[in-house]
Design a protein around this motif. Structure first.
Motif, PDB file in Angstrom:
ATOM      1  N   ASP A  24       6.570 -11.914 -54.958  1.00  0.00           N
ATOM      2  CA  ASP A  24       8.073 -11.635 -54.894  1.00  0.00           C
ATOM      3  C   ASP A  24       8.875 -12.411 -55.877  1.00  0.00           C
ATOM      4  N   GLY A  25       8.189 -13.028 -56.750  1.00  0.00           N
ATOM      5  CA  GLY A  25       8.852 -13.824 -57.585  1.00  0.00           C
ATOM      6  C   GLY A  25       8.625 -15.370 -57.339  1.00  0.00           C
ATOM      7  N   ASN A  26       8.214 -15.728 -56.327  1.00  0.00           N
ATOM      8  CA  ASN A  26       8.126 -17.053 -55.762  1.00  0.00           C
ATOM      9  C   ASN A  26       6.989 -17.609 -56.384  1.00  0.00           C
ATOM     10  N   LEU A  27       6.989 -18.432 -57.523  1.00  0.00           N
ATOM     11  CA  LEU A  27       5.826 -19.053 -57.850  1.00  0.00           C
ATOM     12  C   LEU A  27       5.047 -19.871 -57.184  1.00  0.00           C
ATOM     13  N   GLN A  28       5.810 -20.848 -56.561  1.00  0.00           N
ATOM     14  CA  GLN A  28       5.222 -21.943 -55.521  1.00  0.00           C
ATOM     15  C   GLN A  28       4.558 -21.253 -54.567  1.00  0.00           C
ATOM     16  N   ASN A  29       4.812 -19.994 -53.927  1.00  0.00           N
ATOM     17  CA  ASN A  29       4.094 -19.535 -52.838  1.00  0.00           C
ATOM     18  C   ASN A  29       2.912 -18.694 -53.468  1.00  0.00           C
ATOM     19  N   LEU A  30       3.044 -18.391 -54.688  1.00  0.00           N
ATOM     20  CA  LEU A  30       1.631 -17.798 -55.328  1.00  0.00           C
ATOM     21  C   LEU A  30       0.883 -18.813 -55.586  1.00  0.00           C
ATOM     22  N   GLU A  31       1.256 -20.076 -56.180  1.00  0.00           N
ATOM     23  CA  GLU A  31       0.201 -21.054 -56.385  1.00  0.00           C
ATOM     24  C   GLU A  31      -0.539 -21.686 -55.044  1.00  0.00           C
ATOM     25  N   ASN A  32       0.430 -21.630 -53.703  1.00  0.00           N
ATOM     26  CA  ASN A  32      -0.226 -21.923 -52.478  1.00  0.00           C
ATOM     27  C   ASN A  32      -1.178 -21.026 -52.032  1.00  0.00           C
ATOM     28  N   PHE A  33      -1.061 -19.610 -52.269  1.00  0.00           N
ATOM     29  CA  PHE A  33      -1.999 -18.768 -51.813  1.00  0.00           C
ATOM     30  C   PHE A  33      -3.018 -18.729 -52.535  1.00  0.00           C
ATOM     31  N   LEU A  34      -2.991 -18.970 -53.842  1.00  0.00           N
ATOM     32  CA  LEU A  34      -4.193 -19.189 -54.564  1.00  0.00           C
ATOM     33  C   LEU A  34      -5.106 -20.419 -54.488  1.00  0.00           C
ATOM     34  N   ASN A  35      -4.481 -21.422 -54.264  1.00  0.00           N
ATOM     35  CA  ASN A  35      -5.034 -22.680 -53.896  1.00  0.00           C
ATOM     36  C   ASN A  35      -5.803 -22.535 -52.564  1.00  0.00           C
ATOM     37  N   LEU A  36      -5.267 -21.825 -51.671  1.00  0.00           N
ATOM     38  CA  LEU A  36      -6.117 -21.681 -50.432  1.00  0.00           C
ATOM     39  C   LEU A  36      -7.035 -20.672 -50.366  1.00  0.00           C
ATOM     40  N   PHE A  37      -6.746 -19.393 -50.959  1.00  0.00           N
ATOM     41  CA  PHE A  37      -7.949 -18.307 -51.076  1.00  0.00           C
ATOM     42  C   PHE A  37      -8.973 -18.540 -51.935  1.00  0.00           C
ATOM     43  N   LEU A  38      -8.676 -19.067 -53.371  1.00  0.00           N
ATOM     44  CA  LEU A  38      -9.643 -19.078 -54.151  1.00  0.00           C
ATOM     45  C   LEU A  38     -10.882 -20.050 -53.841  1.00  0.00           C
ATOM     46  N   TYR A  39     -10.755 -20.999 -53.025  1.00  0.00           N
ATOM     47  CA  TYR A  39     -11.667 -21.869 -52.724  1.00  0.00           C
ATOM     48  C   TYR A  39     -12.519 -21.741 -51.448  1.00  0.00           C
ATOM     49  N   LYS A  40     -11.745 -20.683 -50.710  1.00  0.00           N
ATOM     50  CA  LYS A  40     -12.172 -20.547 -49.247  1.00  0.00           C
ATOM     51  C   LYS A  40     -13.305 -19.769 -49.089  1.00  0.00           C
ATOM     52  N   ASP A  41     -14.407 -19.874 -48.449  1.00  0.00           N
ATOM     53  CA  ASP A  41     -15.495 -19.147 -48.116  1.00  0.00           C
ATOM     54  C   ASP A  41     -15.224 -17.980 -47.271  1.00  0.00           C
TER      55      ASP A  41
END
Length: 146
Positions: free
Chosen positions: A110-127
């Protein structure tokens, strides 16, 4: 298992004129995951929208669009992927819900880059993908952005 990062083209990675959103491009570039751009664009639209993008792209040329779960089923089949192997960023809430309906972890940008970064950090490394109720290690977090 290293997850693949799927990125919406127009609305996330580029605008309608093909101008790159460098904030998103630089953010996703920090992650050492394969990236695939998902678009509805036909060949003539791709020449405009994706002229400045070097990532691999996937399109069904509006047949159907990403708001239809068949789009994502065909994408998964083509790349021989399971939904839990994919993380998806999308600006259109209908396409986000469509992806989620087939089991893909998707983030509504939705334009919020910090939320996007948090999402990527959370889910890209999660099994584990989405928590599964009644399974070992299930934790319910009602505030969690799933």
């Amino acid at each position: 298992m290293k997850k693949i990062l799927a990125i919406d083209a127009v609305g996330c990675l580029v605008n309608l004129k093909g101008k790159v959103n460098y904030k998103i491009k630089n953010l996703v570039h920090k992650f050492n995951n394969k990236k695939i751009v998902l678009t509805n664009a036909n060949d003539s639209e791709k020449k405009i929208f994706l002229k400045n993008i070097s990532y691999e792209t996937f399109s069904l040329k509006h047949k159907p669009n990403k708001s239809n779960p068949k789009y994502f089923k065909k994408f998964l089949l083509k790349y021989k992927l399971e939904p839990q192997q994919l993380i998806y960023i999308e600006h259109d809430i209908k396409a986000v819900k469509s992806a989620q309906s087939v089991g893909i972890i998707a983030h509504h940008f939705d334009g919020n880059l910090q939320n996007l970064e948090n999402f990527l950090n959370l889910f890209l490394y999660k099994d584990q993908s989405y928590p599964k109720k009644n399974k070992l290690n299930f934790h319910y977090y009602p505030h969690h952005p799933v």
